[in-house]
Design an enzyme around this catalytic site. Structure first.
Site, mmCIF file in Angstrom:
data_model
loop_
_atom_site.group_PDB
_atom_site.id
_atom_site.type_symbol
_atom_site.label_atom_id
_atom_site.label_comp_id
_atom_site.label_asym_id
_atom_site.label_seq_id
_atom_site.Cartn_x
_atom_site.Cartn_y
_atom_site.Cartn_z
ATOM 1 N N ALA A 52 0.848 -1.189 0.000
ATOM 2 C CA ALA A 52 0.000 0.000 0.000
ATOM 3 C C ALA A 52 0.882 1.237 0.000
ATOM 4 O O ALA A 52 1.919 1.272 0.647
ATOM 5 C CB ALA A 52 -0.927 -0.003 1.216
ATOM 6 N N LYS B 126 -6.340 3.640 -4.173
ATOM 7 C CA LYS B 126 -6.480 3.797 -2.723
ATOM 8 C C LYS B 126 -6.820 5.241 -2.379
ATOM 9 O O LYS B 126 -6.081 6.157 -2.747
ATOM 10 C CB LYS B 126 -5.177 3.382 -2.038
ATOM 11 C CG LYS B 126 -5.169 3.569 -0.531
ATOM 12 C CD LYS B 126 -3.822 3.168 0.046
ATOM 13 C CE LYS B 126 -3.758 3.481 1.528
ATOM 14 N NZ LYS B 126 -2.432 3.162 2.103
ATOM 15 N N PRO C 243 -8.719 9.851 5.330
ATOM 16 C CA PRO C 243 -8.760 10.055 3.876
ATOM 17 C C PRO C 243 -7.521 10.773 3.359
ATOM 18 O O PRO C 243 -6.887 11.553 4.061
ATOM 19 C CB PRO C 243 -9.991 10.944 3.703
ATOM 20 C CG PRO C 243 -9.987 11.806 4.943
ATOM 21 C CD PRO C 243 -9.456 10.910 6.046
ATOM 22 N N GLN D 183 -15.946 18.919 -14.201
ATOM 23 C CA GLN D 183 -15.118 19.886 -13.494
ATOM 24 C C GLN D 183 -15.930 20.673 -12.470
ATOM 25 O O GLN D 183 -16.970 21.245 -12.782
ATOM 26 C CB GLN D 183 -14.456 20.850 -14.484
ATOM 27 C CG GLN D 183 -13.460 20.162 -15.404
ATOM 28 C CD GLN D 183 -12.339 19.487 -14.651
ATOM 29 O OE1 GLN D 183 -11.648 20.134 -13.864
ATOM 30 N NE2 GLN D 183 -12.159 18.196 -14.888
ATOM 31 N N VAL E 245 26.648 -11.405 -1.193
ATOM 32 C CA VAL E 245 27.840 -10.685 -0.740
ATOM 33 C C VAL E 245 28.494 -11.484 0.384
ATOM 34 O O VAL E 245 27.857 -11.808 1.392
ATOM 35 C CB VAL E 245 27.486 -9.271 -0.257
ATOM 36 C CG1 VAL E 245 28.704 -8.587 0.351
ATOM 37 C CG2 VAL E 245 26.938 -8.438 -1.417
#
Length: 505
Positions: free
Chosen positions: A55, A83, A101, A153, A191
């Site tokens: 997320a 989301k 929100p 709009q 490594v």
């Protein structure tokens, strides 16, 4: 010493995000024929990645814009969904929920924050909850989504703010393809040894188990919790925050998704931690973050299995972590990103965000003329501030609870907290004021959503709100509510939008 070779140690989301972003320095007019830059990424297929960060938050949208990739193409490749925020359940009290929100509640009027205006109107009898003045919240509640440019709009409202749910493994593969096409070289292997220069203490070479030596001038450590370079080689040190954020374990488990994907993440509190649910096109991502002092691994898994939607789609993945951060994020010629830099649980989906902002700062400070102490100091100072402010916001979720049903929540409710967070809460309780520090990540809406969602109420209202006139304000907020209703009604169901815009490939 000039930088001509950058070596990224570790792949996964952090490594390939860094590789993809740095590969932009090799193309077009940004490339310098007189100063060619080699970028090598070292990773091993035998070493798994944590890969549970699925997320994101709105600033991440800009990362793909930086790369110049098409949003619909990326979302299709990663099985992504959209989301609008995060739903928190059982945090303040068991049975209660609220949505944090993205975006704003309403908008500011003559310098007065909307939540102050709403508070004044509530004092005079307006019964509408503040959530109806958030387009992202209302769209989430009705399971709808659309991008602002695809909607009628309405000049009185800001654009819809959104982020992504994505499959982290698929995203890393997408970025690998992107980076390799732009000249990044991938080396397979583990490594085995790290060589340091005697005088400067800089990392000079990483040696792989098969004997291959890879030299570099600047190293980016994306090796996960181990911190192969930043910690094991340079012994940078670690600052623990477990006394404020006591969860130290997680169990992750994907599941089949039985219904349409929700346009928000779920974070549901349990007796000693919390559960996440992240809806993708092809599955749900699930996990249970918990504190081992108060819960055993078997119990944590049982709780997760009892509360996921759909059937499990893989074996559970048990994780251990220590919340906190490195004492330096940039040490000598090593820059740590992702889990190598630190870890804060994914409560507010900040893990990928911190990779993103770390890359942004690195690219802004990067000079091919070499590593300078001023670069290191600036990177560390700015990143430490960023971590501390996110830390405080996460602590708020645990501290602001009325739960008394378990020893874990009794500890969280009564624990001491950083003075910076104490001040934030005190100011809000006094008159609903939220002061943001410089370029702090979380907005006033974020702080208001969590505080009020978990029972911290302002004791009064900012005096300036009363100077605006109730009748004028009522007309103003009535218009905001009507505009939001209009916009949400114009949105298609989230699942329908995804199927048309970015169906999984």
């Amino acid at each position: 010493m000039p930088i001509s070779k950058i070596v990224i140690v570790g792949g996964g989301t952090a490594g390939w995000m860094a590789a993809a972003a740095l590969s932009k320095t090799k193309e077009g007019e940004s490339a310098r024929p007189d100063r060619p830059l080699d970028i090598t990424l070292v990773e091993s297929e035998a070493i798994g990645t944590v890969g549970v960060g699925e997320a994101t938050i709105p600033p991440f949208v800009d990362f793909n814009t930086l790369l110049g990739v098409d949003e619909a193409e990326v979302m299709a490749a990663v099985g992504g969904t959209f989301k609008l925020g995060i739903q928190f359940s059982n945090w303040g009290q068991v049975g209660q929920s609220y949505l944090h929100p993205f975006g704003q509640y309403g908008y500011e009027v003559d310098g007065v924050a909307f939540h102050q205006i709403w508070q004044m109107m509530r004092e005079h009898g307006d019964k509408r909850p503040i959530q109806v003045f958030s387009p992202e919240t209302m769209a989430a509640y009705f399971n709808r989504f659309a991008k602002s440019e695809m909607l009628p709009q309405r000049g009185d409202l800001p654009s819809i703010n959104y982020a992504y749910h994505l499959d982290a493994g698929r995203y890393a593969r997408f970025l690998r393809d992107f980076a390799e096409k732009r000249g990044v070289v991938r080396k397979e292997g583990k490594v085995a040894d790290v060589a340091l220069e005697g005088e400067s203490g800089f990392v000079s070479t990483v040696k792989l188990e098969d004997g291959t030596s890879i030299e570099g001038d600047l190293f980016v450590d994306c090796s996960g919790f181990r911190g192969l370079l930043i910690e094991q080689a340079l012994e940078t040190g670690y600052e623990e925050w477990t006394h404020w954020l006591p969860c130290d374990r997680a169990v992750a488990l994907p599941s089949n998704r039985p219904g349409p994907p929700l346009p928000y993440t779920k974070a549901t509190a349990h007796s000693a931690g919390w559960q996440w649910q992240v809806p993708l096109q092809h599955r749900n991502g699930n996990g249970h973050v918990y504190c081992s002092k108060y819960m055993e691994a078997d119990e944590a898994l049982d709780i997760l299995l009892a509360n996921i939607e759909g059937e499990p789609a893989a074996d559970p993945n048990h994780l251990r972590f220590v919340t906190g951060r490195r004492k330096k994020f940039w040490n000598r010629n090593v820059v740590a990103l992702g889990l190598s830099a630190g870890f804060m649980e994914p409560l507010e989906s900040t893990s990928i965000h911190l990779i993103n902002t770390g890359i942004n700062k690195l690219m802004a400070l990067l000079s091919l003329d070499g590593v300078d102490q001023a670069q290191e100091d600036a990177f560390n100072r700015l990143t430490a501030k960023e971590y501390a402010r996110i830390r405080d916001f996460l602590i708020l979720h645990y501290k602001a609870t009325s739960r008394t049903d378990s020893d874990f929540w009794n500890y969280c409710r009564t624990m001491d907290i950083p003075h910076t967070l104490e001040e934030k809460i005190a100011l809000f309780r006094a008159n609903g004021q939220i002061f943001r520090e410089e370029d702090e990540l979380f907005t006033a809406t974020s702080w208001v959503a969590v505080m009020m969602g978990q029972g911290i109420e302002p004791g009064g209202t900012n005096a300036m709100a009363y100077s605006l006139g109730r009748d004028v304000l009522k007309t103003e907020i009535d218009g905001i509510e009507q505009s939001i209703r209009y916009l949400v009604n114009a949105m298609p169901p989230h699942e329908q939008f995804v199927e048309k815009y970015c169906p999984a490939t």
